[in-house]
Design a protein around this motif. Structure first.
Motif, PDB file in Angstrom:
ATOM      1  N   LYS A 249      12.456  44.858  82.553  1.00 56.64           N
ATOM      2  CA  LYS A 249      13.338  45.458  83.567  1.00 56.64           C
ATOM      3  C   LYS A 249      12.537  45.923  84.778  1.00 56.64           C
TER       4      LYS A 249
ATOM      5  N   GLN B  97      15.309  53.602  76.830  1.00 49.27           N
ATOM      6  CA  GLN B  97      15.628  52.581  77.821  1.00 49.27           C
ATOM      7  C   GLN B  97      15.544  51.179  77.210  1.00 49.27           C
TER       8      GLN B  97
ATOM      9  N   ARG C  96      11.465  42.758  86.694  1.00 50.09           N
ATOM     10  CA  ARG C  96      12.606  42.073  87.307  1.00 50.09           C
ATOM     11  C   ARG C  96      13.247  42.911  88.423  1.00 50.09           C
ATOM     12  N   ASP C  97      13.479  44.192  88.163  1.00 50.91           N
ATOM     13  CA  ASP C  97      14.245  45.025  89.099  1.00 50.91           C
ATOM     14  C   ASP C  97      13.378  45.855  90.044  1.00 50.91           C
TER      15      ASP C  97
ATOM     16  N   VAL D 291      14.301  52.579  88.730  1.00 47.83           N
ATOM     17  CA  VAL D 291      14.709  51.545  87.763  1.00 47.83           C
ATOM     18  C   VAL D 291      15.041  52.154  86.402  1.00 47.83           C
TER      19      VAL D 291
END
Length: 86
Positions: free
Chosen positions: A33, A24, A36-37, A84
């Motif tokens: 990530k 990833q 953030r997500d 995610v």
């Protein structure tokens, strides 16, 4: 279930998960990530280990996930992690 996340193995005990996120984008990229997500805070594995004599860091490519909340919050966090990264 964390099965979709590559490299997951159920530990015999403890309260940390070490997940292989090398596919990833690596540990720092996955950490960013997830924050953030998914609104999740984890630690890049290479922050927690030193480079060995061979120059390799055993934590690189992994994230450390602390399982320190109650069952409901932990379950929600793990669902977000899979959404995610999965």
């Amino acid at each position: 279930r964390l099965h979709p996340v590559a490299g997951y193995q159920r530990p015999a005990g403890g309260f940390f998960l070490w997940l292989d996120v090398s596919q990833q984008g690596g540990d720092e990229a996955a950490t960013i990530k997830l924050w953030r997500d998914g609104g999740l805070r984890v630690i890049p594995g290479h922050y927690l280990a030193r480079d060995g004599a061979d120059g390799r860091n055993p934590g690189r490519g992994y994230i450390r996930v602390a399982l320190v909340q109650d069952k409901e919050i932990t379950a929600e966090a793990l669902h977000r992690l899979v959404a995610v990264l999965g």
